[in-house]
Design a protein around this motif. Structure first.
Motif, PDB file in Angstrom:
ATOM      1  N   LEU A  26       6.158   4.592   4.241  1.00 48.40           N
ATOM      2  CA  LEU A  26       6.723   3.442   3.605  1.00 48.40           C
ATOM      3  C   LEU A  26       7.599   3.830   2.422  1.00 48.40           C
ATOM      4  O   LEU A  26       7.234   4.500   1.331  1.00 48.40           O
ATOM      5  N   LEU A  27       8.808   3.507   2.212  1.00 52.35           N
ATOM      6  CA  LEU A  27       9.705   3.920   0.968  1.00 52.35           C
ATOM      7  C   LEU A  27       8.933   2.983   0.097  1.00 52.35           C
ATOM      8  O   LEU A  27       8.649   1.855   0.082  1.00 52.35           O
ATOM      9  N   VAL A  28       8.894   3.651  -1.266  1.00 55.28           N
ATOM     10  CA  VAL A  28       8.208   2.916  -2.550  1.00 55.28           C
ATOM     11  C   VAL A  28       9.337   2.170  -3.159  1.00 55.28           C
ATOM     12  O   VAL A  28      10.250   2.787  -3.334  1.00 55.28           O
ATOM     13  N   GLU A  29       9.217   1.088  -3.041  1.00 61.53           N
ATOM     14  CA  GLU A  29      10.178  -0.022  -3.662  1.00 61.53           C
ATOM     15  C   GLU A  29       9.491  -0.286  -5.101  1.00 61.53           C
ATOM     16  O   GLU A  29       8.331  -0.830  -5.096  1.00 61.53           O
ATOM     17  N   THR A  30      10.008  -0.077  -6.164  1.00 62.15           N
ATOM     18  CA  THR A  30       9.708  -0.225  -7.655  1.00 62.15           C
ATOM     19  C   THR A  30       9.719  -1.424  -8.323  1.00 62.15           C
ATOM     20  O   THR A  30       8.790  -1.902  -9.090  1.00 62.15           O
ATOM     21  N   GLY A  31      10.499  -2.418  -7.939  1.00 57.23           N
ATOM     22  CA  GLY A  31      10.682  -3.626  -8.555  1.00 57.23           C
ATOM     23  C   GLY A  31      11.859  -4.367  -8.334  1.00 57.23           C
ATOM     24  O   GLY A  31      12.904  -3.881  -7.503  1.00 57.23           O
ATOM     25  N   ALA A  32      12.125  -5.571  -8.946  1.00 56.02           N
ATOM     26  CA  ALA A  32      13.169  -6.493  -8.958  1.00 56.02           C
ATOM     27  C   ALA A  32      13.380  -6.961 -10.173  1.00 56.02           C
ATOM     28  O   ALA A  32      12.687  -7.313 -10.988  1.00 56.02           O
ATOM     29  N   ALA A  33      14.830  -7.240 -10.457  1.00 58.57           N
ATOM     30  CA  ALA A  33      15.190  -7.593 -11.995  1.00 58.57           C
ATOM     31  C   ALA A  33      16.485  -8.472 -11.637  1.00 58.57           C
ATOM     32  O   ALA A  33      17.343  -7.996 -10.880  1.00 58.57           O
ATOM     33  N   ALA A  34      16.580  -9.586 -12.656  1.00 60.13           N
ATOM     34  CA  ALA A  34      17.866 -10.389 -12.410  1.00 60.13           C
ATOM     35  C   ALA A  34      18.694 -10.120 -13.522  1.00 60.13           C
ATOM     36  O   ALA A  34      18.367  -9.857 -14.672  1.00 60.13           O
ATOM     37  N   GLU A  35      20.297 -10.288 -13.170  1.00 68.31           N
ATOM     38  CA  GLU A  35      20.970 -10.226 -14.556  1.00 68.31           C
ATOM     39  C   GLU A  35      22.159 -10.901 -14.010  1.00 68.31           C
ATOM     40  O   GLU A  35      22.868 -10.561 -12.951  1.00 68.31           O
TER      41      GLU A  35
ATOM     42  N   PRO B   4       0.833  -1.257   0.108  1.00 67.13           N
ATOM     43  CA  PRO B   4       0.089   0.101   0.031  1.00 67.13           C
ATOM     44  C   PRO B   4       0.916   1.124   0.000  1.00 67.13           C
ATOM     45  O   PRO B   4       2.268   1.192   0.482  1.00 67.13           O
ATOM     46  N   ARG B   5       0.180   2.114  -0.423  1.00 67.00           N
ATOM     47  CA  ARG B   5       1.037   3.511  -0.720  1.00 67.00           C
ATOM     48  C   ARG B   5       0.723   4.351   0.669  1.00 67.00           C
ATOM     49  O   ARG B   5      -0.450   4.312   1.335  1.00 67.00           O
ATOM     50  N   HIS B   6       1.853   4.701   1.688  1.00 68.54           N
ATOM     51  CA  HIS B   6       1.878   5.247   2.866  1.00 68.54           C
ATOM     52  C   HIS B   6       2.842   6.322   3.028  1.00 68.54           C
ATOM     53  O   HIS B   6       3.991   5.936   2.553  1.00 68.54           O
ATOM     54  N   PRO B   7       2.591   7.357   3.722  1.00 68.25           N
ATOM     55  CA  PRO B   7       3.711   8.348   3.725  1.00 68.25           C
ATOM     56  C   PRO B   7       5.089   7.750   4.707  1.00 68.25           C
ATOM     57  O   PRO B   7       5.760   8.662   4.360  1.00 68.25           O
TER      58      PRO B   7
END
Length: 360
Positions: A83-92, A78-81
């Motif tokens: 909570l740090l917004v974590e945008t995603g994950a990707a492997a390389e 959820p969006r909360h003031p």
């Protein structure tokens, strides 16, 4: 972190600077947003039943299979003031990258390295973190990584709770390494997480997050953890048996910290309880100048009238201070003549009196 400025990571993130304590600064080339990256090593998988043996053919899609559920978790947060917004994950390659929004601030573990934090400042941080956990628990999520390294303190003093995706990625790696063998999962977690008490709660779910919050508050208030952390077996035995250090240094937060650490999951304060209690404590917090303390003098201090006269030889008097300048004469100029004449006459009378006394 194995990425240099200008490098494109996971086909999406352009590294913009060298790594800091908060992460690796980068820019999302899809959105243009500044982000911080965290890298997690993907070790080789063990063949079931044969410790020490590795798969002969590397699984090039293993990182993607790990990244997909972690990235999907970001959409459920959820969006909360607070909570740090974590945008995603990707492997390389052999790394799993986790991205979060980049805001001005510093990790809490860096700020707490200098020693215990004052209790009312800890109460402010606790209110922010409890609000963030309350939002997560209300959405049916568990954080699992409530540590000082997962908290970012902004320039205005507010605390943002991050680390959710990184913690989930770490648990996913440990589960994949372990396979169906529970003992291997313990070994993988021990190797990856180490003896950090916040990551080894005795209870699952939201009560485990609140217990970890109690550990973190104790650590901030005293400068050390509530349990011995020399090695993992000692830590786990102390947590299991309820053997911890006294909470004498926790000040006005002592009762709350003890309840978070001592009570069972059913009786333990919830994130909502923690937020309510620390807000009540802050409402009665003393002013910076407490009873019996004198306030500092107002500045600037008014300088005495008159010019500052340097010492004739360029030296200062004792104590390193310049001599106090004298103010102008307060005698009116018109009276200076009569006063001088009167002084001379008084001196002559005194001299004649002395001669008479000596003669006779």
């Amino acid at each position: 972190m194995r990425a240099a400025p200008g490098q494109l990571v996971a086909g999406r993130y352009r590294v913009t600077d060298r790594p800091t304590g908060a992460g690796l600064p980068a820019q999302d080339v899809h959105t243009g947003a500044p982000v911080l990256l965290h890298a997690l090593d993907l070790p080789e998988l063990l063949v079931a039943g044969e410790p020490g043996d590795l798969y002969e053919e590397p699984d090039h899609h293993r990182g993607d299979r790990l990244a997909e559920p972690v990235a999907a978790l970001a959409d459920r947060v959820p969006r909360h003031p607070r909570l740090l917004v974590e945008t995603g994950a990707a492997a390389e390659g052999d790394l799993l990258w986790v991205a979060a929004e980049r805001v001005a601030g510093a990790p809490l573990d860096e700020l707490a390295d200098t020693g215990p934090v004052p209790p009312y400042r800890v109460a402010e941080l606790a209110a922010d973190l409890a609000g963030a956990l309350r939002a997560l628990h209300g959405a049916g999520l568990v954080h699992g990584n409530v540590t000082a390294g997962a908290v970012l303190v902004c320039e205005d003093g507010a605390a943002l709770l991050g680390g959710l995706l990184l913690g989930a990625a770490q648990e996913a790696v440990c589960a994949q390494l372990a396979g169906p063998v529970p003992r291997r999962r313990y070994e993988a977690r021990a190797d990856l997480l180490g003896p950090l008490a916040e990551r080894w709660p005795a209870d699952a779910g939201p009560p485990g997050d609140c217990w970890a919050l109690g550990v973190l508050l104790y650590r901030l208030l005293t400068g050390h953890g509530p349990y011995p952390e020399d090695d993992l077996p000692t830590l786990l035995a102390a947590v299991r048996d309820g053997r911890r250090y006294p909470a004498d240094g926790c000040g006005p937060l002592r009762s709350l910290v003890e309840e978070l650490l001592d009570l069972g999951p059913a009786a333990r304060p919830t994130a909502e309880d923690v937020q309510r209690r620390v807000r009540a404590l802050l409402a009665g917090a003393p002013e910076p100048f407490g009873p019996g303390e004198e306030e500092a003098p107002l500045l600037p201090v008014v300088r005495p009238a008159g010019p500052v006269v340097p010492h004739p030889r360029g030296r200062r008097h004792g104590g390193g201070h310049l001599p106090v300048p004298r103010g102008p004469s307060r005698v009116p100029p018109a009276l200076l003549g009569p006063l001088l004449v009167g002084g001379v006459l008084l001196a002559l009378v005194a001299a004649l009196a002395a001669v008479v006394l000596a003669a006779g």
